[in-house]
Enzyme design. Structure first.
Site, PDB file in Angstrom:
ATOM      1  CB  CYS A 199      37.800  38.718  34.049  1.00  0.00           C
ATOM      2  SG  CYS A 199      36.988  39.088  35.622  1.00  0.00           S
TER       3      CYS A 199
ATOM      4  CB  SER B 125      44.311  24.600  40.470  1.00  0.00           C
ATOM      5  OG  SER B 125      44.965  24.723  39.259  1.00  0.00           O
TER       6      SER B 125
ATOM      7  CE1 TYR C 138      45.798  28.486  38.779  1.00  0.00           C
ATOM      8  CE2 TYR C 138      45.031  30.570  38.632  1.00  0.00           C
ATOM      9  CZ  TYR C 138      46.107  29.834  38.659  1.00  0.00           C
ATOM     10  OH  TYR C 138      47.543  30.102  38.630  1.00  0.00           O
TER      11      TYR C 138
ATOM     12  CB  CYS D 197      30.200  35.764  37.440  1.00  0.00           C
ATOM     13  SG  CYS D 197      31.089  36.596  36.099  1.00  0.00           S
TER      14      CYS D 197
ATOM     15  N   GLY E  77      48.017  36.870  46.091  1.00  0.00           N
ATOM     16  CA  GLY E  77      48.733  38.057  45.709  1.00  0.00           C
ATOM     17  C   GLY E  77      50.290  38.197  45.938  1.00  0.00           C
TER      18      GLY E  77
ATOM     19  CG  ASP F 203      46.172  23.008  33.286  1.00  0.00           C
ATOM     20  OD1 ASP F 203      45.942  23.444  34.769  1.00  0.00           O
ATOM     21  OD2 ASP F 203      46.841  23.466  32.642  1.00  0.00           O
ATOM     22  CG  ASP F 204      43.204  25.556  36.471  1.00  0.00           C
ATOM     23  OD1 ASP F 204      43.028  26.702  35.553  1.00  0.00           O
ATOM     24  OD2 ASP F 204      44.460  25.406  36.683  1.00  0.00           O
TER      25      ASP F 204
ATOM     26  CB  CYS G 152      43.620  41.778  46.277  1.00  0.00           C
ATOM     27  SG  CYS G 152      44.338  43.096  45.383  1.00  0.00           S
TER      28      CYS G 152
ATOM     29  CG  ASN H 185      39.901  40.397  46.118  1.00  0.00           C
ATOM     30  OD1 ASN H 185      39.154  39.516  46.280  1.00  0.00           O
ATOM     31  ND2 ASN H 185      40.548  40.785  44.981  1.00  0.00           N
ATOM     32  N   GLY H 186      39.274  43.487  44.093  1.00  0.00           N
ATOM     33  CA  GLY H 186      38.511  43.652  42.860  1.00  0.00           C
ATOM     34  C   GLY H 186      38.897  44.699  42.023  1.00  0.00           C
TER      35      GLY H 186
HETATM   36  S1  SF4 Z   1      33.723  34.089  36.372  1.00  0.00           S
HETATM   37 FE1  SF4 Z   1      33.234  36.507  36.036  1.00  0.00          FE
HETATM   38  S2  SF4 Z   1      34.494  37.516  37.758  1.00  0.00           S
HETATM   39 FE2  SF4 Z   1      35.115  35.264  37.453  1.00  0.00          FE
HETATM   40  S3  SF4 Z   1      37.022  35.724  36.242  1.00  0.00           S
HETATM   41 FE3  SF4 Z   1      35.377  34.992  34.835  1.00  0.00          FE
HETATM   42  S4  SF4 Z   1      34.470  36.865  34.198  1.00  0.00           S
HETATM   43 FE4  SF4 Z   1      35.817  37.409  36.002  1.00  0.00          FE
END
Ligand code: SF4
Length: 462
Positions: free
Chosen positions: A393, A294, A253, A443, A39, A356-357, A10, A113-114
């Site tokens: 994820c 990317s 990306y 993360c 999106g 590539d990414d 999103c 978004n999330g």
């Molecule tokens: S870095 Fe964390 S939030 Fe981002 S895609 Fe990977 S697991 Fe998901």
């Protein structure tokens, strides 16, 4: 072919115009245009005029969703917008956003978004207390929790909500005469603030602010609630602030290279990742190419650091939309190359480094190597600007199950063999951290499995 990727789901946008005489819908429309890469399933806008909210949303791209003068009919100086790639809930206009609900003192509209990881339990709790849901999204769970708490005031309603929801979220909300932005306690999903004269803007990415002539002020901080009204912007905290863990995949990306995210230039981070890869995994070659789009900044970075010339080795068809029908197996075997086509003049007879990414399932990379070899490349050396993707994820990114992630089950040498590359190397986790300025506020769970919060255990191993 380019579907073998993680998918962001999103993009969100919020606008507060000081003058009630000016209509905000066009600002949101052009902002969403700039966020279209986040999106393509549906697009929607809610405008707020003196607390009365009007919403238009449709399946399709922004340009398709607002045909036939739909935009001109939307009047209001405060508004929010959303582009959606579905991950939670089904596709279709029912689940498109923004979502609007009526409450005892008026209306509220919210765009998200999330992804929440405890929305099922919360949904059951709300259903038990009589709420009838119209959609299957976690967004409707949030908007209902806020609406039920509004009798305590808006800030307290949001603070109460963030104490019970778990997961990743960036929200834009309009209610009464206010625009509100909220970012989860880890800042997993992005949200930034822009300004132009006395007008305020909220957006998933700063490229949307550029698109409408606003200046980037700053990011909404993890765990911050910003309220914009006739007094300007006021910041409030959440009670459960933890520590910043923004999604590093945005820089690898998802985000547009012309965005600044969490004070980091997306272009510069990708370029730097290419430079680091050249140092970590050098190889003798004649040309460096990138997988559009990317992979391009990283390919330029790799070329500059290695001294090997950069070239345009792959041409991308930019007109393939969400309704593109994938070629069947027979056509694929016959070599149709609709999305990406190699530039024979650039690669024939050459030792090619391709950047590539990420490698998710590996199917795209295998095919790319095949078509480069068919175009006459003597050797193909694959370099990747992220470490092996080995974990799913849970925070709003559409990932295949773990068993389908090639990096979860195979060694680098096994993957090289499957892909048919002459050599294969990924950037190290330390190298990736260096590419984003050495910050540890990201993360990286899809690489190292260290999720910033507890996630459903079964799914992590499947
Ligand atoms: S870095 Fe964390 S939030 Fe981002 S895609 Fe990977 S697991 Fe998901």
């Amino acid at each position: 072919m380019i579907n073998d990727k993680f998918h962001d789901e999103c993009g969100i946008m919020g606008v507060y115009l000081k003058s009630k005489e000016i209509n905000c819908a066009s600002y949101i429309y052009y902002g969403l245009y700039a966020l279209q890469h986040r999106g393509q399933e549906s697009a929607g806008i809610s405008v707020n005029k003196d607390g009365k909210i009007q919403t238009h949303k449709e399946v399709g791209l922004v340009s398709e969703a607002f045909k036939n003068g739909a935009l001109k009919q939307m009047k209001g100086n405060i508004g929010i917008g959303h582009v959606r790639y579905s991950t939670s809930g089904d596709e279709g206009v029912t689940n498109a956003q923004p979502l609007t609900v009526n409450h005892s003192t008026g209306q509220i509209a919210l765009a998200h978004n999330g992804n929440l990881i405890n929305d099922n339990a919360l949904r059951e709790m709300l259903e038990d207390s009589g709420v009838v849901f119209q959609t299957t999204t976690d967004t409707e769970v949030m908007v209902n929790i806020i609406a039920r708490g509004l009798r305590h005031g808006m800030i307290e309603a949001i603070q109460r909500m963030v104490e019970i929801i778990k997961g990743a979220y960036a929200l834009v909300i309009t209610v009464g005469d206010q625009l509100v932005g909220v970012r989860d306690p880890y800042g997993l999903r992005p949200l930034c603030i822009g300004k132009k004269d006395d007008d305020y803007f909220l957006s998933s990415e700063s490229c949307a602010l550029d698109g409408i002539g606003a200046e980037l002020v700053r990011d909404v901080e993890p765990g911050e609630i910003v309220v914009i009204d006739e007094n300007g912007l006021t910041s409030y905290g959440q009670n459960n602030w933890v520590k910043k863990k923004a999604c590093i995949f945005e820089l690898i990306y998802f985000a547009r290279p012309d965005s600044i995210m969490d004070e980091t230039s997306v272009y510069a981070a990708r370029h730097k990742a290419g430079e680091i890869l050249a140092k970590e995994s050098p190889v003798e070659a004649d040309i460096v190419i990138g997988v559009p789009d990317s992979g391009i900044p990283a390919a330029i970075g790799y070329a500059e650091a290695s001294g090997i010339p950069y070239g345009v080795g792959l041409i991308k068809n930019k007109y393939i939309g969400r309704t593109f029908i994938q070629p069947n197996q027979k056509l694929r075997e016959e070599g149709v190359r609709i999305k990406l086509n190699p530039l024979k003049e650039c690669v024939e007879g050459k030792r090619v480094i391709i950047i590539d990414d990420s490698i998710v399932r590996g199917t795209t990379c295998k095919r790319l190597i095949e078509i480069l070899k068919q175009a006459g490349a003597k050797e193909v050396h694959f370099r990747v600007t992220s470490p092996p993707v080995a974990h799913t994820c849970h925070f709003g990114i559409d990932t295949p199950r773990r068993k389908h992630l090639i990096g979860a089950k195979k060694t680098v040498e096994e993957i090289r063999e499957i892909l048919g590359a002459d050599s294969l190397a990924y950037i190290s986790l330390d190298g990736l951290t260096e590419s984003v300025g050495g910050k540890t506020t990201f993360c990286r769970a899809c690489f190292d499995g260290e999720y910033p919060m507890e996630v459903p255990i079964l799914e992590t191993n499947e």
